[in-house]
Design a protein around this motif. Structure first.
Motif, short mmCIF file in Angstrom:
data_model
loop_
_atom_site.label_atom_id
_atom_site.label_comp_id
_atom_site.label_asym_id
_atom_site.label_seq_id
_atom_site.Cartn_x
_atom_site.Cartn_y
_atom_site.Cartn_z
N PRO A 270 0.81 -1.23 0.00
CA PRO A 270 0.00 0.00 0.00
C PRO A 270 0.84 1.28 0.00
CG PRO A 270 -0.15 -1.15 2.12
CD PRO A 270 0.55 -2.06 1.19
N ASP A 271 1.99 1.25 0.65
CA ASP A 271 2.82 2.45 0.67
C ASP A 271 3.39 2.75 -0.72
OD1 ASP A 271 2.41 2.84 3.39
OD2 ASP A 271 4.14 1.60 3.95
N ASP B 128 0.53 4.06 -2.92
CA ASP B 128 0.22 5.47 -2.68
C ASP B 128 1.27 6.38 -3.32
OD1 ASP B 128 -2.06 4.88 -1.28
OD2 ASP B 128 -1.10 4.95 0.69
N CYS B 129 2.52 5.95 -3.23
CA CYS B 129 3.61 6.73 -3.81
C CYS B 129 3.46 6.82 -5.33
CB CYS B 129 4.94 6.12 -3.43
SG CYS B 129 6.38 6.90 -4.20
N LEU C 65 0.75 6.24 -7.12
CA LEU C 65 -0.50 6.85 -7.53
C LEU C 65 -0.33 8.37 -7.68
CD1 LEU C 65 -3.45 6.01 -8.12
CD2 LEU C 65 -3.98 6.59 -5.74
N ASN C 66 0.70 8.91 -7.02
CA ASN C 66 0.99 10.34 -7.10
C ASN C 66 2.31 10.61 -7.83
OD1 ASN C 66 -1.22 11.55 -5.29
ND2 ASN C 66 -0.39 9.91 -4.02
N GLN D 142 -5.82 -2.41 -6.00
CA GLN D 142 -5.99 -1.62 -4.78
C GLN D 142 -6.76 -0.32 -5.04
OE1 GLN D 142 -2.76 -1.25 -1.88
NE2 GLN D 142 -1.45 -2.29 -3.38
N HIS D 143 -6.76 0.12 -6.27
CA HIS D 143 -7.34 1.43 -6.58
C HIS D 143 -8.83 1.50 -6.27
CE1 HIS D 143 -7.56 5.37 -8.37
NE2 HIS D 143 -8.44 4.98 -9.29
N HIS E 45 -9.11 2.53 -2.80
CA HIS E 45 -8.36 3.73 -2.44
C HIS E 45 -9.32 4.88 -2.22
CE1 HIS E 45 -4.72 6.13 -2.13
NE2 HIS E 45 -5.32 7.06 -2.85
#
Length: 239
Positions: free
Chosen positions: A207-208, A211-212, A214-215, A230-231, A234
């Motif tokens: 997940p970390d 998140d990284c 995804l941005n 996972q999206h 999210h």
């Protein structure tokens, strides 16, 4: 004009025989590569031991097995490569070329072997053979293997990709990253290649990392992350 005539598939045999004695070496090379050229003429041309002519003879399907096997041990690597795909090359010579000391010959052999695997002419490599391929010291050899990982079984793909990632070669990395295990793949999350980061973004279960990525500043990587399972969970994600 003589070169043009010598390479035509409809050129009469007597003309080819006459052109085989032409003073121009490139005309004789065209004769040596013409499948209509008689075997006796090919033997005469082979006896001249001219590099350009021998390469053409090595690729001529009409060249007899004894000449091909002889040329497969020629000191110049390009001659050995020319003989590699010949249908009459003996198994012993083929095996020798697989372990040839020249990287170009080994790489050409692997490309040919993988082509046979793709065509279902020869079976997939055994674990021992695959291990031997992965141990090759030649970068070009490993690059060819990385480009053809899709031909292997899933287990072989993962094992080979994990091994190939240790090369840190950009070409190998961009092919092997698709099949590598997550543990081997995730450390490349900061790789400068957007393709590599995109593959991780679409597949990681961390997940970390997700998140990284995804941005990520690159749009391609962000789109890849949006395809990650996972999206859908999210915060703020669209279904």
């Amino acid at each position: 004009m003589a070169r043009l005539i010598a390479q035509q598939h409809r050129t009469p045999v007597p003309v080819l025989e006459a052109l085989s004695q032409h003073p121009d070496i490139f005309t004789r090379r065209k004769v040596a590569g013409n499948f209509r050229t008689p075997v006796a003429t090919l033997r005469t041309l082979a006896a001249q031991r001219q590099l350009h002519i021998l390469k053409a003879i090595g690729g001529n399907p009409r060249t007899p097995p004894d000449i091909i096997d002889d040329l497969a041990r020629h000191p110049h690597h390009t001659i050995r490569i020319a003989c590699l795909t010949h249908r009459t090359l003996s198994f012993n010579r083929y095996y020798e070329l697989a372990h040839d000391p020249h990287p170009a010959v080994q790489t050409a052999w692997l490309a040919h072997e993988l082509g046979l695997i793709r065509a279902n002419v020869t079976p997939l490599p055994t674990p021992g053979e695959l291990s031997e391929w992965l141990d090759s010291p030649h970068l070009s050899f490993r690059r060819v293997l990385a480009r053809h990982l899709h031909l292997l079984t899933p287990d072989q793909q993962t094992a080979a990709a994990d091994d190939l990632l240790s090369n840190e070669d950009p070409v190998i990395l961009e092919h092997a990253i698709l099949y590598a295990s997550e543990g081997k793949r995730n450390p490349y999350v900061r790789n400068p290649s957007t393709w590599v980061r995109g593959v991780i973004a679409a597949r990681t279960t961390d997940p970390d990392l997700f998140d990284c990525l995804l941005n990520d500043p690159d749009e391609h990587v962000r789109r890849a992350a949006a395809r990650n399972p996972q999206h859908i969970t999210h915060p703020g994600a669209h279904p």
